[in-house]
Design an enzyme around this catalytic site. Structure first.
Site, PDB file in Angstrom:
ATOM      1  N   THR A  30       0.835  -1.203   0.000  1.00 24.16           N
ATOM      2  CA  THR A  30       0.000   0.000   0.000  1.00 24.16           C
ATOM      3  C   THR A  30       0.873   1.259   0.000  1.00 24.16           C
ATOM      4  OG1 THR A  30      -1.543  -1.248   1.387  1.00 24.16           O
ATOM      5  CG2 THR A  30      -1.976   1.090   1.131  1.00 24.16           C
TER       6      THR A  30
ATOM      7  N   SER B 276       6.407   3.596   8.478  1.00 24.76           N
ATOM      8  CA  SER B 276       5.275   4.326   9.025  1.00 24.76           C
ATOM      9  C   SER B 276       4.922   3.908  10.449  1.00 24.76           C
ATOM     10  CB  SER B 276       4.090   4.161   8.089  1.00 24.76           C
ATOM     11  OG  SER B 276       3.074   5.026   8.461  1.00 24.76           O
ATOM     12  N   HIS B 277       3.711   3.384  10.636  1.00 24.68           N
ATOM     13  CA  HIS B 277       3.244   3.064  11.990  1.00 24.68           C
ATOM     14  C   HIS B 277       3.754   1.720  12.485  1.00 24.68           C
ATOM     15  CE1 HIS B 277       0.660   1.219   9.069  1.00 24.68           C
ATOM     16  NE2 HIS B 277       0.267   0.366   9.980  1.00 24.68           N
TER      17      HIS B 277
ATOM     18  N   ASP C 190       2.086   9.453  13.772  1.00 27.59           N
ATOM     19  CA  ASP C 190       2.688   8.121  13.660  1.00 27.59           C
ATOM     20  C   ASP C 190       4.187   8.178  13.364  1.00 27.59           C
ATOM     21  OD1 ASP C 190       2.537   8.982  11.022  1.00 27.59           O
ATOM     22  OD2 ASP C 190       2.214   6.975  10.240  1.00 27.59           O
TER      23      ASP C 190
ATOM     24  N   ASP D  41       6.119   8.149  10.762  1.00 25.65           N
ATOM     25  CA  ASP D  41       6.665   9.049   9.751  1.00 25.65           C
ATOM     26  C   ASP D  41       5.888  10.360   9.648  1.00 25.65           C
ATOM     27  OD1 ASP D  41       4.468   7.647   8.704  1.00 25.65           O
ATOM     28  OD2 ASP D  41       5.165   7.875   6.649  1.00 25.65           O
TER      29      ASP D  41
ATOM     30  N   ASP E 173       2.718  11.193   9.025  1.00 26.99           N
ATOM     31  CA  ASP E 173       1.625  11.508   8.094  1.00 26.99           C
ATOM     32  C   ASP E 173       0.244  11.202   8.674  1.00 26.99           C
ATOM     33  OD1 ASP E 173       1.984   8.783   7.940  1.00 26.99           O
ATOM     34  OD2 ASP E 173       2.157   8.694   5.748  1.00 26.99           O
ATOM     35  N   ARG E 174       0.200  10.473   9.799  1.00 27.97           N
ATOM     36  CA  ARG E 174      -1.112  10.191  10.392  1.00 27.97           C
ATOM     37  C   ARG E 174      -1.407  11.137  11.551  1.00 27.97           C
ATOM     38  NH1 ARG E 174      -2.339   3.762  10.526  1.00 27.97           N
ATOM     39  NH2 ARG E 174      -1.531   3.305   8.429  1.00 27.97           N
TER      40      ARG E 174
ATOM     41  N   THR F 169      -7.829   2.223  -1.062  1.00 27.40           N
ATOM     42  CA  THR F 169      -6.976   2.533   0.085  1.00 27.40           C
ATOM     43  C   THR F 169      -5.547   2.876  -0.363  1.00 27.40           C
ATOM     44  OG1 THR F 169      -8.253   1.131   1.541  1.00 27.40           O
ATOM     45  CG2 THR F 169      -5.960   1.504   2.159  1.00 27.40           C
TER      46      THR F 169
ATOM     47  N   SER G  32      -7.847   5.414   8.308  1.00 26.70           N
ATOM     48  CA  SER G  32      -6.676   4.956   9.058  1.00 26.70           C
ATOM     49  C   SER G  32      -5.890   6.137   9.624  1.00 26.70           C
ATOM     50  CB  SER G  32      -5.802   4.123   8.135  1.00 26.70           C
ATOM     51  OG  SER G  32      -5.492   4.861   6.961  1.00 26.70           O
TER      52      SER G  32
ATOM     53  N   LYS H   4      -0.521  12.511   3.060  1.00 28.19           N
ATOM     54  CA  LYS H   4      -1.312  12.881   4.217  1.00 28.19           C
ATOM     55  C   LYS H   4      -0.378  13.550   5.210  1.00 28.19           C
ATOM     56  CE  LYS H   4      -1.330   8.145   6.105  1.00 28.19           C
ATOM     57  NZ  LYS H   4      -0.983   7.122   5.114  1.00 28.19           N
TER      58      LYS H   4
ATOM     59  N   ARG I  39      -8.726  -6.763   7.582  1.00 22.19           N
ATOM     60  CA  ARG I  39      -9.397  -5.606   8.164  1.00 22.19           C
ATOM     61  C   ARG I  39     -10.880  -5.687   7.811  1.00 22.19           C
ATOM     62  NH1 ARG I  39      -4.879  -2.962   9.568  1.00 22.19           N
ATOM     63  NH2 ARG I  39      -3.295  -2.330   8.068  1.00 22.19           N
TER      64      ARG I  39
HETATM   65  C1  VG1 Z   1      -2.734   1.126   5.849  1.00 20.47           C
HETATM   66  C2  VG1 Z   1      -4.003   1.948   5.881  1.00 20.47           C
HETATM   67  C3  VG1 Z   1      -4.077   2.849   4.663  1.00 20.47           C
HETATM   68  C4  VG1 Z   1      -2.824   3.711   4.605  1.00 20.47           C
HETATM   69  C5  VG1 Z   1      -1.589   2.836   4.633  1.00 20.47           C
HETATM   70  C6  VG1 Z   1      -0.316   3.632   4.689  1.00 20.47           C
HETATM   71  O1  VG1 Z   1      -2.733   0.290   4.711  1.00 20.47           O
HETATM   72  O2  VG1 Z   1      -5.124   1.116   5.961  1.00 20.47           O
HETATM   73  O3  VG1 Z   1      -5.237   3.631   4.728  1.00 20.47           O
HETATM   74  O4  VG1 Z   1      -2.812   4.485   3.431  1.00 20.47           O
HETATM   75  O5  VG1 Z   1      -1.625   1.986   5.788  1.00 20.47           O
HETATM   76  O6  VG1 Z   1      -0.306   4.487   5.778  1.00 20.47           O
HETATM   77  P1  VG1 Z   1      -3.141  -1.253   4.744  1.00 20.47           P
HETATM   78  O7  VG1 Z   1      -2.910  -1.753   3.369  1.00 20.47           O
HETATM   79  O8  VG1 Z   1      -2.292  -1.900   5.791  1.00 20.47           O
HETATM   80  O9  VG1 Z   1      -4.574  -1.284   5.153  1.00 20.47           O
HETATM   81  V1  VG1 Z   1       1.154   4.783   6.574  1.00 20.47           V
HETATM   82  O10 VG1 Z   1       0.900   6.074   7.636  1.00 20.47           O
HETATM   83  O11 VG1 Z   1       1.422   3.255   7.192  1.00 20.47           O
HETATM   84  O12 VG1 Z   1       2.221   5.095   5.339  1.00 20.47           O
HETATM   85 CO    CO Z   2       2.549   6.930   8.236  1.00 17.88          CO
END
Ligand code: VG1
Ligand code: CO
Length: 544
Positions: free
Chosen positions: A18, A113-114, A278, A280, A282-283, A345, A366, A377, A497
């Protein structure tokens, strides 16, 4: 130039998910693993000779080592300049700001990211194009194709390491490496967008806030903007020093992982406003005294209140949300006469809409919200947007949310994650559902009647590219929805999910407990998917 060509063999697991490629650190540390992926990026983005690249990451373990490797490869591949965040730090939104402002060819962001960080946890890498946004699928597909056939990569054999700790300029075999302040350009842009004077006045009159940076990248950004520039008391930013392992915690801003903040906001000592970001940056999570704002509601509320923000007043072109995000923003768009869009997504799907001036605000359930000020974001941006609304309306978070529901109805919303399911079992759940939804229309499940059900397929309205299998949707005649999809960001097993939404317009029913309000949908989703039989699971791992 001391360019060395290294012979390598493809890895078969470098398909970007993603948001970029995410694997365990040890996986990335395998000989040639990072290099193969970086060379595949460079081979997929066009002629890089003489071009400028932005490079930085969220500071997690392996960030600095990876930067040294990528610098040597960028030099060997012909880039003329790389802008690197000081100490290797750039939040994802700050990288987007810099790519756009300095008009660079693109950028590499090192982040998972998270996902947790540390020697035994996750690392990640993604490429952003010259618009500052995540590479679209046609580029990530091309990168993946290259990873499957790569036989060599280019790297400088210069053994010296670039000092990332001080702003300044270095030469790496003819390529300029510029170490830049990680915060400066980002903070300037925020200053242009929001009414800092109004927010500062509100804070000076006693408004209190707590921002949890979760030991991740936003610490330095939040301290500079919230404490230094807006006058929030020292210590308003907690966990503000980025750590390579995020303090051993999960840098995911939700009520489960940001539990210290959650406890504070629901206690008698609660400040007026709470927020978290989060790994990085962006959240964002927005919390008021005794009230949690769902990310879907947050997008709707920002859209409805854009008139309070000078830079957005009268300038909202449209609003987009990812498919599983609640339809709360659609209600606002309808009432305000704005166009609304539903995308798969992942932030990469918003880029075309923003580039074509179709939308200004975008959001995902998310904990992601953002606008066309950049192409990612943006966690702190959302926090500042909220603070600006609060300063302008002079009402509490709870009052603003409750009035919003009165006006637009309430979209009860929750996501249940079933983490680390065996991949085969998770695929089976989805395959069965894919078959089942073909024949569900007009049938009754429990007390609800299905109005449509499908496997979401998106055709980009700008370039007509088609993205299939973006999640199973079951929509009911009363406006409720259940959605199933597999995560594309995890690094072990599969994560299923399940997203739930119901719509309530009766003011008497607007203050139910969320899980209670969604209980019928939750029960039927477990039955329809045969979850227990196929995965052995009966309880979600994380509920947000
Ligand atoms: C998750 C979230 C999605 C978001 C992605 C990257 O993806 O559901 O909405 O864009 O993380 O966010 P997935 O495929 O695990 O549902 V970040 O802040 O992790 O770059
Ligand atoms: Co992130």
């Amino acid at each position: 130039m001391p360019v060395t060509t290294i012979t390598t063999c493809p890895f078969d697991d470098q398909k970007p998910g993603t948001s970029g490629l995410r694997k365990k650190v040890k996986h990335f540390q395998q000989t040639h693993y990072l290099e193969n992926f970086v060379q595949s990026i460079f081979a997929s983005i066009g002629d890089v000779q003489g071009k400028t690249l932005v490079l930085g990451g969220d500071g997690r373990y392996y960030n600095k080592q990876a930067i040294q490797i990528i610098l040597k490869m960028a030099s060997a591949n012909g880039f003329s300049r790389v802008l690197v965040g000081q100490n290797g730090i750039l939040s994802t939104p700050a990288a987007s700001v810099i790519i756009r402002k300095k008009q660079t060819f693109g950028g590499i962001i090192l982040s998972a990211s998270h996902n947790p960080g540390g020697p035994d946890e996750d690392f990640g890498i993604k490429y952003n194009t010259s618009n500052g946004g995540p590479a679209p699928e046609k580029i990530t597909d091309a990168i993946y194709a290259k990873t499957k056939e790569i036989s060599q990569y280019l790297i400088s054999d210069n053994s010296s390491e670039i000092d990332l700790s001080q702003p300044g300029t270095h030469d790496l075999d003819g390529m300029t490496v510029e170490i830049i302040d990680s915060v400066h350009d980002y903070a300037l842009l925020m200053h242009e967008l929001f009414d800092f004077t109004a927010i500062r006045d509100m804070i000076s009159q006693g408004f209190t806030l707590c921002f949890d940076a979760m030991h991740a990248v936003t610490g330095p950004y939040a301290v500079e903007i919230l404490e230094n520039q807006l006058g929030a008391a020292k210590g308003s930013v907690i966990n503000g020093i980025p750590k390579e392992d995020f303090g051993g915690e999960h840098p995911d801003p939700n009520l489960v992982h940001a539990h210290h903040l959650a406890e504070l906001m629901f206690s008698p000592q609660s400040p007026d406003f709470g927020a978290a970001s989060d790994g990085d940056g962006d959240r964002n999570m927005i919390v008021g005294n005794n009230i949690f704002v769902t990310p879907s509601d947050s997008l709707a509320i920002l859209t409805a209140n854009a008139e309070h923000i000078p830079a957005y007043k009268g300038k909202i072109l449209g609003v987009a949300r990812s498919m599983p995000t609640s339809q709360a923003s659609d209600q606002v768009a309808k009432k305000l006469g704005l166009d609304s869009y539903e995308t798969p997504t992942g932030w990469k799907f918003f880029g075309n809409l923003m580039d074509a001036d179709k939308v200004t605000l975008c959001g995902e359930e998310s904990f992601g919200t953002g606008s066309s000020h950049i192409r990612e974001k943006d966690g702190l941006w959302a926090v500042l947007f909220w603070l600006n609304i609060l300063a302008s309306r002079k009402e509490s978070v709870a009052d603003i949310v409750h009035k919003h529901w009165q006006e637009f109805g309430r979209n009860y919303y929750s996501r249940h994650d079933y983490e680390a399911i065996e991949t085969k079992a998770a695929n089976q759940v989805m395959a069965n559902l894919r078959e089942k939804v073909k024949n569900l229309s007009n049938t009754k499940i429990g007390s609800l009647t299905v109005s449509y059900s499908d496997d979401f397929c998106y055709t980009d309205p700008i370039d007509n590219s088609v993205s299939e299998h973006q999640g199973i949707r079951i929509g009911f005649t009363n406006g409720s929805r259940v959605i199933f999809r597999l995560s594309g960001t995890g690094t072990s097993g599969a994560t299923l999910r399940i997203y739930y939404e119901s719509y309530e317009t009766n003011p008497d029913n607007m203050h139910q407990e969320t899980q209670q309000a969604l209980s019928e949908l939750i029960t039927l989703s477990v039955e329809v998917s045969d979850l227990k039989a196929l995965t052995g699971r009966t309880e979600a791992t994380v509920i947000t």
